[in-house]
Design an enzyme around this catalytic site. Sequence first.
Site, short mmCIF file in Angstrom:
data_model
loop_
_atom_site.label_atom_id
_atom_site.label_comp_id
_atom_site.label_asym_id
_atom_site.label_seq_id
_atom_site.Cartn_x
_atom_site.Cartn_y
_atom_site.Cartn_z
N SER A 51 33.64 -34.20 -8.40
CA SER A 51 32.80 -33.08 -8.84
C SER A 51 31.39 -33.48 -9.26
O SER A 51 30.47 -32.69 -9.17
CB SER A 51 33.49 -32.34 -9.98
OG SER A 51 33.80 -33.23 -11.04
N LYS A 111 27.95 -27.75 -9.92
CA LYS A 111 27.54 -26.55 -10.65
C LYS A 111 26.39 -25.81 -9.98
O LYS A 111 26.27 -24.59 -10.07
CB LYS A 111 27.16 -26.90 -12.08
CG LYS A 111 28.37 -27.20 -12.96
CD LYS A 111 27.99 -27.22 -14.43
CE LYS A 111 29.23 -27.32 -15.31
NZ LYS A 111 29.85 -28.66 -15.25
N GLU A 119 24.85 -19.78 -21.35
CA GLU A 119 25.29 -20.60 -22.47
C GLU A 119 25.69 -21.95 -21.89
O GLU A 119 26.03 -22.07 -20.71
CB GLU A 119 26.48 -19.97 -23.20
CG GLU A 119 27.86 -20.34 -22.68
CD GLU A 119 28.22 -19.67 -21.36
OE1 GLU A 119 27.67 -18.60 -21.07
OE2 GLU A 119 29.04 -20.25 -20.63
C1 LIG Z 1 31.14 -28.94 -15.67
C2 LIG Z 1 31.82 -30.00 -14.90
C3 LIG Z 1 33.21 -29.97 -14.64
C4 LIG Z 1 34.11 -28.92 -15.22
O1 LIG Z 1 33.83 -27.61 -14.84
P1 LIG Z 1 34.75 -26.81 -13.81
O2 LIG Z 1 34.25 -25.42 -13.92
O3 LIG Z 1 36.17 -26.97 -14.24
O4 LIG Z 1 34.52 -27.41 -12.48
C5 LIG Z 1 33.76 -30.96 -13.85
N1 LIG Z 1 33.00 -31.96 -13.35
C6 LIG Z 1 31.68 -32.05 -13.57
C7 LIG Z 1 30.92 -33.18 -13.00
C8 LIG Z 1 31.05 -31.07 -14.35
O5 LIG Z 1 29.73 -31.16 -14.58
#
Ligand SMILES: *Cc1c(COP(=O)(O)O)cnc(C)c1O
Length: 393
Positions: free
Chosen positions: A377, A89, A111
């Site tokens: 992610s 993010k 938000e």
């Molecule tokens: C917020 C988040 C997601 C989901 O958000 P996307 O916009 O779909 O990437 C996925 N993995 C993690 C670790 C997150 O913090």
Amino acid sequence: MNYNANKKGYYGEFGGAYIPEMLYPNVEELRQYYLKIMAEPSFQKEFNRLLKDYVGRPSPLYFAKRLSEKYRTKIYLKREDLNHTGAHKINNTIGQILMAKRLGKTRIIAETGAGQHGVATATVCALMGMECVVYMGEIDIARQAPNVARMKMLGATVIPALSGSRTLKDATNEAIRDWINNPVDTYYIIGSVVGPHPYPDMVARFQSVISEEMKWQLKEHEGKENPDYIIACVGGGSNAAGAFYHYLDTEEVKLIAVEAAGKGIRSGKSAATSVLGKKGIIHGSKTLLMQTEDGQITEPYSISAGLDYPGVGPLHAHLCATNRAEFLAVTDDEAMKAGLELCELEGIIPAIESAHALAVFGQKKFKPNQVIVLNLSGRGDKDLNTYINYFKL
Ligand SMILES: *Cc1c(COP(=O)(O)O)cnc(C)c1O
């Protein structure tokens, strides 16, 4: 087939900017300038320097040997979990705060649902010395105390959304209301590839550093830029958009998007938008979303807070409609098992969102010589309590 947004922000039939009249000047200002600003050498230089020195990029592309042996294929993990603040993010919030500065804005609003985007936004506001106001549903504030504390430590003001179900969509409404009331000095940082044009395209571009790095990293490891598959989880879709971005037009690279099936796709407790969603408008864009017969947004559910979103961004709606990406749905149980497996096989505790992507290996067979890149992610520190309760650790 074209997988990029057109001038009006449409991906096929999805996207656009469905906004109240009062918001038009703000969104229009951003639409007019975002590509110009992003192309400026000084912007590029500052963005890239912060990604390197502050976020810690490039994130490694790690060959997961034991996981690969178990599933008899070649699995690489793109380690977004190693970024500062623990997920992808931050790539986007860094980009957007620089955009806000270039537009002469002094106050940031956002938000947040589970608080991850709120923390990433509060982080870059501290970095730049800018005022930060984060809207968060009252229920989410109670559920996500550590992230609320983080935001406060970083100097943000957290304002509870007290209306409706007191969760993410109510926080979004409050943020939009704030933006309408403060059109001159305030910039709204959106956390995923959602919202009115140009947000989905802009956020995808900021996150595209993920696939840009993947190309040269795969070249180093495998002698070729293209994997056979890229796998990523989808909440709103920003980490997947970043991991897919530079491969969208390379059709031989197959894309797999993984959604949360919660307690089961048709259990009534799910977030599998590609299966359950219908065309509709959410957060200012036309996309797929989960709704009742009369168009009320259905409350989504997933064990992972980041996938607990009732829609997907318009790019993903288009990738789904055109079959450019294969959409799979993974239950809470499958994800938790896959998360623990990564701990045991590779010594990496993944975010539960990322664990959904890992669960694909239990659903789908790959060939021994195929190269798979899975976008990891985020890291699992924030999910420790969920792991503890689920596995009775
Ligand atoms: C917020 C988040 C997601 C989901 O958000 P996307 O916009 O779909 O990437 C996925 N993995 C993690 C670790 C997150 O913090």
